[in-house]
Design an enzyme around this catalytic site. Structure first.
Site, short mmCIF file in Angstrom:
data_model
loop_
_atom_site.label_atom_id
_atom_site.label_comp_id
_atom_site.label_asym_id
_atom_site.label_seq_id
_atom_site.Cartn_x
_atom_site.Cartn_y
_atom_site.Cartn_z
N HIS A 99 1.17 -1.07 0.05
CA HIS A 99 0.21 0.16 -0.06
C HIS A 99 0.76 1.83 -0.05
CE1 HIS A 99 0.56 1.60 4.14
NE2 HIS A 99 0.98 0.03 4.30
N HIS A 101 1.02 5.88 -1.34
CA HIS A 101 0.50 7.18 -2.40
C HIS A 101 0.88 6.86 -3.47
CE1 HIS A 101 -2.12 7.98 1.04
NE2 HIS A 101 -0.83 8.79 1.59
N SER A 244 -7.57 2.12 16.74
CA SER A 244 -7.00 1.96 15.60
C SER A 244 -7.80 2.12 13.88
CB SER A 244 -5.60 1.04 15.60
OG SER A 244 -6.33 -0.02 15.25
#
EC number: 2.8.2.-
Length: 315
Positions: A99, A101, A244
């Site tokens: 994962h 950006h 979380s």
């Protein structure tokens, strides 16, 4: 995060030295799976990835954060090659959940036969921009002590739009389209109709599932049903409301109707909103064919197909 990543890489390299060369590592076919979540900023991406981190030990997969310099979503050509090679050949990290950006990257261009599974989440474009605007100034409750780039700027989003500020300009809405469009130069030309069409094409043809922030629980439910190897237990984990999994931008003030109307006059908003509505319609279509509703609750459908008239018949 970089220090932790370097430490983990050193540990893996040490295991290679003790356990034998890397090429001896084999991966079962059902574990030879990689998911890439090229997360768009301020779309509840941290909330979702925290679930992946909480489940990885239990479900036996690896989570890797792709950290690019200055959060640049476009990789250099040489880094694209390195990244594709890492994802496809790093057997010790399979099954893997990557994962970060970064904008969409087509693995087929690099001769890869088995491409990763892409997933993503997008958000109403104005809501996303407002959230990002205040995030840069006040941060959020996830890491409240971290100093943000625009810290100290007390101007509200409404005041910024009224003054024609650069941080709230319509051009700042242009983000979800290029993230789905990819690494072509035209993807990042603000207002490009070609980029919008390419983003729509990729969403339908290259992404396994794209959810929306406003219906994140349903997105997680569908992923758990379709990809239990990674997401078994995710829906219940999300529903428990652990801290979380909840990340909220602080000091955020909702924009006025006048501010929203001003942004909606922009052709850029119209294109980003067109893409958002397209993604929402597709997600709702997928959901409608995967669940049923009973007493206000959604339930995943059981297997609804079977095989018959199988020939030749066995003796």
């Amino acid at each position: 995060e970089r220090a932790i990543a370097r430490h983990e890489v050193r540990e893996i390299e040490q295991r290679h030295t003790v356990d034998g060369p890397r090429q001896d590592v084999t991966v079962d076919e059902e574990d030879d799976v990689v998911i890439i979540y090229n997360r768009v900023p301020k779309t509840a991406s941290t909330s979702f990835t925290n679930i992946a981190y909480d489940l990885c030990a239990k479900n036996k997969y690896h989570v890797l954060h792709i950290n690019t310099t200055k959060n640049n979503p476009v990789m250099s050509l040489q880094d694209q090659v390195r990244f594709v090679k890492n994802v496809t050949s790093w057997k010790e990290m399979k099954p893997g959940f990557y994962h970060g950006h970064i904008s969409y990257l087509d693995f087929a261009k690099f001769g890869v036969k088995k491409k990763p599974i892409y997933i993503n989440v997008i958000r109403d474009p104005i809501e996303r921009l407002v959230s990002y605007y205040y995030f840069l100034r006040f941060g959020d409750d996830y890491r409240p002590g971290l100093r943000r780039r625009k810290q100290g700027d007390k101007k509200t989003f409404d005041e910024c739009v009224a003054a024609g500020g650069s941080d709230c300009a319509p051009e700042k809405l242009w983000l979800q389209i290029p993230f789905f469009c990819g690494h072509s130069s035209e993807c990042w030309n603000v207002g490009s109709r070609w980029a919008l069409e390419q983003a729509r094409y990729n969403l339908i043809n290259e992404y396994f599932l794209v959810g929306v922030t406003e219906e994140l629980e349903d997105f997680i439910m569908l992923l758990e049903a379709a990809l239990p190897r990674f997401f078994r237990g995710a829906t219940e984990l999300y529903r428990t409301g652990k801290k979380s999994h909840l990340r909220k931008t602080t000091e955020k003030k909702l924009p006025t109707k006048e501010t929203i109307a001003k942004l909606q006059q922009s052709e850029i908003w119209k294109m980003e909103n067109e893409f958002y509505e397209f993604a929402l319609e597709q997600f709702q279509f997928v959901r409608a064919h995967a669940v049923r509703e009973k007493d206000g609750e959604l339930y995943i459908l059981a297997q609804n197909f079977f095989y018959e008239k199988i020939y030749p018949k066995s003796n």
